[in-house]
Scaffold this motif. Structure first.
Motif, mmCIF file in Angstrom:
data_model
loop_
_atom_site.group_PDB
_atom_site.id
_atom_site.type_symbol
_atom_site.label_atom_id
_atom_site.label_comp_id
_atom_site.label_asym_id
_atom_site.label_seq_id
_atom_site.Cartn_x
_atom_site.Cartn_y
_atom_site.Cartn_z
ATOM 1 N N THR A 1 1.216 -26.546 -10.762
ATOM 2 C CA THR A 1 1.409 -27.543 -11.817
ATOM 3 C C THR A 1 2.020 -26.900 -13.052
ATOM 4 O OG1 THR A 1 -0.483 -28.785 -10.962
ATOM 5 C CG2 THR A 1 0.261 -29.332 -13.183
ATOM 6 N N PHE B 1 5.731 -26.378 -12.380
ATOM 7 C CA PHE B 1 6.463 -27.649 -12.476
ATOM 8 C C PHE B 1 6.516 -28.162 -13.909
ATOM 9 C CE2 PHE B 1 6.171 -27.754 -7.886
ATOM 10 C CZ PHE B 1 7.394 -28.307 -7.550
ATOM 11 N N LEU B 2 5.450 -27.925 -14.687
ATOM 12 C CA LEU B 2 5.475 -28.318 -16.099
ATOM 13 C C LEU B 2 6.591 -27.586 -16.834
ATOM 14 C CD1 LEU B 2 4.339 -29.747 -18.624
ATOM 15 C CD2 LEU B 2 2.796 -27.792 -18.876
ATOM 16 N N CYS B 3 6.711 -26.292 -16.596
ATOM 17 C CA CYS B 3 7.795 -25.520 -17.221
ATOM 18 C C CYS B 3 9.158 -26.081 -16.833
ATOM 19 C CB CYS B 3 7.693 -24.045 -16.837
ATOM 20 S SG CYS B 3 6.269 -23.210 -17.536
ATOM 21 N N ALA B 4 9.327 -26.420 -15.561
ATOM 22 C CA ALA B 4 10.605 -26.972 -15.094
ATOM 23 C C ALA B 4 10.880 -28.331 -15.738
ATOM 24 C CB ALA B 4 10.594 -27.098 -13.571
ATOM 25 N N VAL B 5 9.873 -29.181 -15.813
ATOM 26 C CA VAL B 5 10.054 -30.508 -16.401
ATOM 27 C C VAL B 5 10.360 -30.401 -17.894
ATOM 28 C CG1 VAL B 5 8.833 -32.666 -16.958
ATOM 29 C CG2 VAL B 5 8.727 -31.725 -14.640
ATOM 30 N N THR C 1 11.970 -32.959 -8.848
ATOM 31 C CA THR C 1 11.095 -32.016 -9.549
ATOM 32 C C THR C 1 10.096 -32.764 -10.422
ATOM 33 O OG1 THR C 1 12.820 -30.336 -9.537
ATOM 34 C CG2 THR C 1 11.054 -30.060 -11.151
ATOM 35 N N LEU C 2 10.564 -33.771 -11.136
ATOM 36 C CA LEU C 2 9.679 -34.576 -11.974
ATOM 37 C C LEU C 2 8.608 -35.262 -11.133
ATOM 38 C CD1 LEU C 2 8.918 -35.881 -14.679
ATOM 39 C CD2 LEU C 2 10.622 -37.637 -14.198
ATOM 40 N N GLY D 1 6.100 -32.718 -9.828
ATOM 41 C CA GLY D 1 5.278 -32.278 -10.956
ATOM 42 C C GLY D 1 4.219 -33.302 -11.324
ATOM 43 N N MET E 1 1.558 -33.233 -8.611
ATOM 44 C CA MET E 1 0.694 -32.050 -8.778
ATOM 45 C C MET E 1 -0.287 -32.255 -9.936
ATOM 46 S SD MET E 1 1.526 -30.025 -6.352
ATOM 47 C CE MET E 1 0.580 -28.619 -6.847
ATOM 48 N N ASP E 2 0.168 -32.888 -11.009
ATOM 49 C CA ASP E 2 -0.687 -33.156 -12.163
ATOM 50 C C ASP E 2 -1.838 -34.084 -11.782
ATOM 51 O OD1 ASP E 2 -1.704 -33.218 -14.713
ATOM 52 O OD2 ASP E 2 0.031 -34.177 -15.619
#
Length: 115
Positions: free
Chosen positions: A18, A21-25, A51-52, A55, A58-59
């Protein structure tokens, strides 16, 4: 004992995934705000939206797994929304966990959990 270790291993893996993915978002949000995605090819936009979606999924999973640690069922879909609620309410343990997580999130994204 084995089930507790399995829970901890899965929760840590989901927590890490998570975070990634947060960093990517957040990076995608910055690119969108800068206008860099305006003329992006469809494949790039498709990958960005995928990706969003992953993410967010996963959240939601992390939020459910944190129910064991926080000793309550989630009332919100997303972990950040739950942390915002708990840092202003909940018992001492929940407030401490929420404040710690919000501090980590705010380090990545200023005012992610509010001040």
């Amino acid at each position: 004992m084995v089930s507790l270790l399995l829970y901890l291993a899965v929760t840590l893996q989901v927590f890490f995934a998570t975070f990634v993915f947060l960093c990517a978002v957040l990076k995608l949000r910055d690119a969108r705000d800068a206008g860099a995605l305006r003329d992006a090819p469809r494949i790039v936009l498709g990958m960005a939206y995928t990706t969003l979606f992953i993410g967010l999924l996963m959240d939601v999973i992390l939020n459910i797994l944190l129910s064991v640690v926080l000793l309550e069922l989630p009332q919100e879909w997303l972990t950040t929304d739950r942390m915002i609620r708990l840092k202003h309410g909940g018992n001492d343990w929940q407030r401490a966990c929420a404040r710690w997580m919000c501090k980590q999130l705010n380090a990545l994204d200023d005012n992610h959990c509010g001040k």
